[in-house]
Design an enzyme around this catalytic site. Sequence first.
Site, mmCIF file in Angstrom:
data_model
loop_
_atom_site.group_PDB
_atom_site.id
_atom_site.type_symbol
_atom_site.label_atom_id
_atom_site.label_comp_id
_atom_site.label_asym_id
_atom_site.label_seq_id
_atom_site.Cartn_x
_atom_site.Cartn_y
_atom_site.Cartn_z
ATOM 1 N N ASP A 1 -57.671 -30.588 17.871
ATOM 2 C CA ASP A 1 -58.011 -30.333 18.947
ATOM 3 C C ASP A 1 -57.684 -28.596 19.257
ATOM 4 O O ASP A 1 -56.486 -28.277 19.161
ATOM 5 C CB ASP A 1 -56.907 -30.956 20.119
ATOM 6 C CG ASP A 1 -57.363 -32.181 20.510
ATOM 7 O OD1 ASP A 1 -58.367 -33.008 19.610
ATOM 8 O OD2 ASP A 1 -56.659 -33.017 21.418
ATOM 9 N N LYS B 1 -62.345 -30.662 26.044
ATOM 10 C CA LYS B 1 -61.078 -31.169 26.514
ATOM 11 C C LYS B 1 -60.493 -30.215 27.967
ATOM 12 O O LYS B 1 -60.675 -29.014 27.893
ATOM 13 C CB LYS B 1 -60.214 -31.330 25.427
ATOM 14 C CG LYS B 1 -58.628 -31.614 25.699
ATOM 15 C CD LYS B 1 -57.630 -31.927 24.618
ATOM 16 C CE LYS B 1 -56.344 -31.921 25.043
ATOM 17 N NZ LYS B 1 -55.196 -32.035 23.812
ATOM 18 N N LYS C 1 -62.768 -35.107 27.110
ATOM 19 C CA LYS C 1 -61.254 -35.575 26.995
ATOM 20 C C LYS C 1 -60.614 -34.983 28.122
ATOM 21 O O LYS C 1 -60.454 -33.757 28.530
ATOM 22 C CB LYS C 1 -60.534 -35.302 25.661
ATOM 23 C CG LYS C 1 -59.196 -35.375 25.695
ATOM 24 C CD LYS C 1 -58.290 -35.272 24.146
ATOM 25 C CE LYS C 1 -57.162 -35.499 24.327
ATOM 26 N NZ LYS C 1 -56.389 -35.279 22.991
#
Length: 227
Positions: free
Chosen positions: A96, A159, A188
Amino acid sequence: MSNELTGAALAAYFDHTLLKPEATFSDIVKLCTEAKQNKFATVCINPYWVSEAAEQLQGTGVGITTVIGFPLGASSTFSKVAEARDAIAAGATEIDMVLNVGALKSGRFEAVSQDVRAVAEACKGRAVMKVILEVGLLTDEEKVKASAICKHAGADFVKTSTGFGHGGATVADIALMREAVGPEMGVKASGGVRDLETVLKLIEAGATRIGASASVAIVSGGSGEGY
């Protein structure tokens, strides 16, 4: 459909998260134990703990997410790539990476694209790659632009947030990001996700992964404090 999610089907959406700087080895062991027991998709931890988590989770089917360029996203592309490669070598299965928000807001879209693409290439065939947009710092137009850049640069997910201030996941942002990237890319939701009702709404809006530290409480139908 999402309001019918229960048990393992619901748990599979979660990156069970612990990113506090004061987290200890025993905290990481507890996180991994909870992830195994609940069959979460991954644990999400700081890079230092990746090799430890890899030992704890070996053979369980639970993946390991770690964060790169965290939490500001303003480190160099070289360092982000090096971090990603090191984390993957230590056992990370998902990366991430924080978007360079300042570059985006400066209109340096090609630089942002190159930053994402370089990390995506380092992850290709080795780890899932997500990009944290930090949506609380962006206008809707910037959220759409950032999502499109990430898609074209080869990221697997976009995300919402780091969870370190600047707001968190909202249904409106998830819907906006889903529309921007289309059906084939992951989205996400993370930051301030603490109860089942919110999770189901986020999934309905297009989230395919949920980042939360309150995962155990949420899948049990309750709520909790945390990331």
